[in-house]
Design an enzyme around this catalytic site. Structure first.
Site, short mmCIF file in Angstrom:
data_model
loop_
_atom_site.label_atom_id
_atom_site.label_comp_id
_atom_site.label_asym_id
_atom_site.label_seq_id
_atom_site.Cartn_x
_atom_site.Cartn_y
_atom_site.Cartn_z
N HIS A 1 2.61 4.80 1.93
CA HIS A 1 1.45 4.33 1.18
C HIS A 1 0.22 5.15 1.61
O HIS A 1 -0.31 4.96 2.71
CB HIS A 1 1.26 2.85 1.51
CG HIS A 1 0.24 2.13 0.70
ND1 HIS A 1 0.35 1.98 -0.66
CD2 HIS A 1 -0.90 1.49 1.07
CE1 HIS A 1 -0.69 1.27 -1.10
NE2 HIS A 1 -1.46 0.97 -0.07
N SER B 1 -4.29 1.99 -4.23
CA SER B 1 -3.97 0.67 -3.70
C SER B 1 -4.86 -0.39 -4.34
O SER B 1 -4.91 -0.49 -5.55
CB SER B 1 -4.07 0.72 -2.18
OG SER B 1 -3.26 -0.27 -1.63
C1 GTR Z 1 -2.53 -4.54 1.05
C2 GTR Z 1 -2.32 -5.36 -0.16
C3 GTR Z 1 -1.98 -4.53 -1.34
C4 GTR Z 1 -2.83 -3.27 -1.44
C5 GTR Z 1 -3.21 -2.71 -0.09
C6 GTR Z 1 -4.36 -1.73 -0.03
O1 GTR Z 1 -2.78 -5.28 2.17
O2 GTR Z 1 -1.30 -6.26 0.12
O3 GTR Z 1 -2.07 -5.30 -2.50
O4 GTR Z 1 -3.92 -3.49 -2.24
O5 GTR Z 1 -3.58 -3.70 0.79
O6 GTR Z 1 -5.34 -1.83 -0.73
O7 GTR Z 1 -4.28 -0.87 0.84
#
Ligand code: GTR
Length: 329
Positions: free
Chosen positions: A299, A157
């Site tokens: 995710h 991420s």
């Molecule tokens: C979210 C963000 C993403 C990603 C994610 C993370 O809030 O929108 O770009 O980086 O966090 O790091 O889990």
């Protein structure tokens, strides 16, 4: 997009083992907690920690993953990485730069840039975390248990975005792994799918350099797109992992960026991704120097992801595989 960071090694770079446990993880690994310290122009001595786990079964220097962690110096995947014969160095980014718009400067950024307002093209948090990744690699180069020619940088991420930038900047990283890095990482911004540049810059104004804000709502005016971030890793091995429910990260945009980065690999004499057809779920594409998978699920950084990354790295960085640089000649 990411801004300029200080170039080269800081003065008086030193590494000190603070703790050592030869029987970590039920005797599987040796754990070393290491303090990386150096001089800075505005804040004197600065330090941050890295924790290294080396498999005790190793017969010689081992390939090593540098995991850019959100927080802390442990990771639940450590035993499976050790079982596969890899060392794991975990970098805790929080001392380098807090992931917080109000306080991110108070670590390494002010230590080098001072209190003055940051230039529009100066580093912010991503630059600081990536810069610290190179300092972790400076340490690993001094560690006899590590095969310094086979060190891969990996992140999930926001730390996947950081891993890409760290690998783009520092060619000593032999391979780069982006796990669901999404917008501002592996995903093409110009598709306008999922998270946008404005979403990034409004919610996380401390991540990219200020100039990137000029492209809020203007993705298609950018003179580049994220495939060029991937192409900066060429001809070194690169693996991008997506997840089908993680639409905010735009899995298809991540795949298409791999396709669009491939001509740079080919120009340098090695195969890129080798296809422009998105693979079915849970069926990695990994025959060229760029690997890609889209797995089922949300995710997250799962065991499936780790296993596919190590499968790929074992093939790409095996002791007998020609190094990318040799192939180029
Ligand atoms: C979210 C963000 C993403 C990603 C994610 C993370 O809030 O929108 O770009 O980086 O966090 O790091 O889990």
């Amino acid at each position: 997009m990411f801004g300029h960071a200080p170039v080269g090694r800081p003065e008086n770079l030193a590494f000190r083992v603070l703790e050592e446990d030869a029987k970590a993880l039920d005797g599987k690994a040796t754990r070393r907690l290491v303090e990386i310290s150096f001089d800075t122009p505005h804040a004197g001595k600065f330090n941050f920690p890295v924790q290294l786990y080396v498999p005790n079964a190793a017969k010689g220097p081992v390939p090593t993953l540098v995991l850019l962690q959100f927080e802390g110096l442990t990771d639940p995947a450590t035993p499976q990485i050790i079982d596969r014969g890899w060392a794991l160095a975990i970098l805790d980014r929080t001392k380098l730069a807090a992931d917080d718009a109000a306080t991110f400067r108070s670590g390494v950024i002010n230590a080098f840039s001072g209190q003055r307002e940051l230039a529009p093209d100066a580093w912010q948090a991503f630059g600081a975390w990536a810069w610290g990744s190179s300092r972790a690699l400076d340490y690993l180069e001094t560690e006899p248990a590590v095969d310094a020619g086979r060190v891969a940088v990996v992140g999930f991420s926001r730390m996947g975005k950081t891993a890409l930038w760290a690998g783009a900047n520092d060619e000593r990283f032999a391979a780069v792994i982006s796990n669901e890095s999404g917008a501002g990482g592996a995903a093409l911004s110009s598709r306008l799918y999922g998270e946008t540049i404005e979403d990034l810059n409004v919610r996380f104004p401390h991540w990219f350099c200020k100039n990137y804000r000029k492209y809020n709502g203007r993705e298609r005016d950018l003179p580049f797109d994220d495939h060029l971030l991937l192409a900066l890793v060429a001809p070194r091995p690169l693996y991008v992992g997506s997840a089908d429910e993680d639409l905010w990260s735009d899995p298809r945009g991540e795949f298409l960026a791999c396709v669009a980065a491939s001509p740079v690999y080919e120009l340098l004499g090695v195969p890129g991704l080798g296809t422009d057809q998105m693979p079915p779920l849970d069926e990695p594409v990994a025959s060229g120097r760029i690997g890609y998978h889209i797995r089922r699920g949300r995710h997250a950084f799962t065991d499936y992801d780790w296993q596919r990354y190590i499968d790929f790295l074992d093939r790409q960085l095996s002791a007998t595989a020609p190094a990318p640089a040799e192939k180029l000649q």
